[in-house]
Design a protein around this motif. Structure first.
Motif, mmCIF file in Angstrom:
data_model
loop_
_atom_site.group_PDB
_atom_site.id
_atom_site.type_symbol
_atom_site.label_atom_id
_atom_site.label_comp_id
_atom_site.label_asym_id
_atom_site.label_seq_id
_atom_site.Cartn_x
_atom_site.Cartn_y
_atom_site.Cartn_z
ATOM 1 N N TYR A 95 0.856 -1.177 0.000
ATOM 2 C CA TYR A 95 0.000 0.000 0.000
ATOM 3 C C TYR A 95 0.897 1.234 0.000
ATOM 4 N N VAL A 241 1.912 -4.661 3.185
ATOM 5 C CA VAL A 241 0.687 -4.607 3.988
ATOM 6 C C VAL A 241 0.921 -5.193 5.379
ATOM 7 N N ASP A 258 -4.446 3.922 6.170
ATOM 8 C CA ASP A 258 -5.158 2.819 5.537
ATOM 9 C C ASP A 258 -4.167 1.887 4.851
ATOM 10 N N THR A 260 -4.831 -0.923 3.365
ATOM 11 C CA THR A 260 -5.456 -1.794 2.369
ATOM 12 C C THR A 260 -4.561 -1.879 1.136
ATOM 13 N N THR A 262 -2.984 -1.748 -2.352
ATOM 14 C CA THR A 262 -3.256 -0.892 -3.500
ATOM 15 C C THR A 262 -3.700 -1.733 -4.687
ATOM 16 N N THR A 263 -4.823 -1.358 -5.271
ATOM 17 C CA THR A 263 -5.341 -2.050 -6.450
ATOM 18 C C THR A 263 -4.813 -1.366 -7.702
#
Length: 281
Positions: A95, A241, A258, A260, A262-263
């Motif tokens: 992330y 992460v 955050d 989460t 990374t997309t």
């Protein structure tokens, strides 16, 4: 242009693990860099908490967290090739821990003393391990006179060096000292000179759009900008992460809360091309 070709990724990871940095054989094209410059210049013209100045209070030294409020910067951190490279170097999902642009204005940009980024992330934020990577994008042509980054290869294997005593830490001036010319955590000049004699040092130069990756623990610095050419360096820090700090206290624009993964997402405005420029000196 994907980095998913296994031999290329394997070579980059080998260089990164051994030297603590690597040059990426692609660059962002001129239109992409022009767009990024426009966005960063616009941000620098505003008085925002994320904008940091030199000691004169007027010359912009750095901007932080731009991906949180600018759509081009947000697209950049999700660029599929950057995300896949970070995942390959770190061995798993990542992330965006930090986003910043360090600027050395012509004739005015001040030096960054010898230091290790992980010192700040470990001591200030509680990052457990240096399982992160800095991806650097040169927004300007970088040459030896406009304050290029200088790294000491192999120094990332030595752990954290010259950390101040706890009493000295208590005298610090908060997060602003972490982004000023008077850094809280530095590596002494004598130690850096000794390491450079043993390991050598590399000036990271190249045309605008060039890409490099750096380990959080590599000892590095940069000199004053003595030229008429600005030097802007955009840095995306991807953290594993599983390595997210539990309770970071510094502002969110310095430390993302955050974790989460990374997309990746493609954006036609951001284009990579092969980089055939010479290796760094």
């Amino acid at each position: 242009m994907a980095f998913a070709v296994e031999p290329a990724v394997s070579d980059l990871k080998s260089d990164y693990d051994r030297e603590g940095w690597c040059k990426i054989p692609h660059r962002f094209d001129d239109d992409t860099i022009g767009l990024l410059r426009e966005r960063i210049d616009s941000i620098c013209s505003r008085r925002r908490p994320e904008v940091v100045y030199e000691k004169d209070g007027e010359t912009v030294r750095a901007v932080h967290g731009c991906h949180a409020f600018d759509d081009v910067c947000a697209a950049l951190v999700r660029h599929p090739q950057l995300v896949s490279l970070a995942e390959a170097l770190l061995g798993g999902p990542v992330y965006v821990y930090q986003f910043k642009v360090n600027l050395k204005q012509a004739h005015e940009g001040a030096a960054w003393p010898w230091h290790q980024d992980f010192a700040f992330w470990s001591e200030e934020d509680g990052m457990p391990r240096p399982d992160a990577v800095n991806i650097a994008v040169s927004l300007d042509d970088v040459h030896e006179d406009n304050g290029p980054l200088v790294v000491i290869p192999g120094s990332h294997t030595l752990g954290l060096l010259d950390l101040p005593a706890m009493a000295d830490k208590d005298d610090r001036n908060g997060w602003k000292q972490h982004v000023s010319a008077d850094l809280t955590y530095t590596v002494t000049g004598s130690r850096a000179e000794s390491l450079a004699r043993e390991h050598g040092k590399v000036l990271i130069t190249g045309r605008a759009g060039s890409l490099h990756a750096f380990h959080p623990s590599i000892v590095h610095s940069s000199s004053n900008n003595l030229s008429a050419d600005r030097r802007a360096l955009l840095l995306i820090t991807y953290n594993a992460v599983a390595n997210a700090p539990a309770h970071p206290m510094r502002p969110k624009f310095l430390v993302e809360r955050d974790a989460t993964a990374t997309t990746p997402s493609s954006d036609g405005r951001l284009r990579l091309v092969p980089d055939a420029s010479p290796s760094d000196s």
